[in-house]
Write a protein that holds these residues in place. Structure first.
Motif, mmCIF file in Angstrom:
data_model
loop_
_atom_site.group_PDB
_atom_site.id
_atom_site.type_symbol
_atom_site.label_atom_id
_atom_site.label_comp_id
_atom_site.label_asym_id
_atom_site.label_seq_id
_atom_site.Cartn_x
_atom_site.Cartn_y
_atom_site.Cartn_z
ATOM 1 N N TRP A 245 -8.745 -6.907 -32.587
ATOM 2 C CA TRP A 245 -8.996 -7.107 -33.838
ATOM 3 C C TRP A 245 -10.088 -7.908 -34.112
ATOM 4 N N ASP B 270 -15.817 -7.031 -36.872
ATOM 5 C CA ASP B 270 -16.132 -7.127 -38.312
ATOM 6 C C ASP B 270 -15.328 -5.884 -39.116
ATOM 7 N N LEU B 271 -14.414 -5.977 -39.837
ATOM 8 C CA LEU B 271 -13.559 -5.054 -40.377
ATOM 9 C C LEU B 271 -14.420 -4.260 -41.310
ATOM 10 N N ALA B 272 -15.556 -4.771 -41.740
ATOM 11 C CA ALA B 272 -16.334 -4.095 -42.889
ATOM 12 C C ALA B 272 -16.807 -2.698 -42.161
ATOM 13 N N ASP B 273 -16.911 -2.914 -40.869
ATOM 14 C CA ASP B 273 -17.692 -1.817 -39.977
ATOM 15 C C ASP B 273 -16.662 -0.966 -39.305
ATOM 16 N N GLY C 103 -13.964 0.736 -40.532
ATOM 17 C CA GLY C 103 -13.269 1.988 -41.198
ATOM 18 C C GLY C 103 -11.885 1.731 -41.628
#
Length: 72
Positions: free
Chosen positions: A9, A12-15, A17
């Motif tokens: 994890w 970057d969770l924005a990338d 999906g």
């Protein structure tokens, strides 16, 4: 975490999906839900029809109606 294809994890969770499990199987889940829903309605229709048919026969039983009228 293997169900979504990421081993860590630390990204970057924005990338990333979608991060929910079983991604890509939404159409299968919808199809199974619709089949279950239609099957449930069919079962309910059959059971309620049988119940109403029995109730109709009881209500139209002339002997019972005559006996109940004669009592009063």
């Amino acid at each position: 975490m293997s169900s979504i294809g990421y081993e860590s994890w630390a990204v970057d969770l924005a990338d990333v999906g979608p991060i929910y499990p079983f991604q890509g199987s939404e159409m299968l889940m919808v199809a199974l839900g619709v089949i279950f829903w239609l099957g449930w309605h069919r079962i309910q229709f059959v059971r309620e029809s049988e119940h109403l048919e029995r109730a109709k026969k009881r209500a139209l039983d002339h002997e019972k109606v005559q006996q109940s009228v004669e009592r009063y």
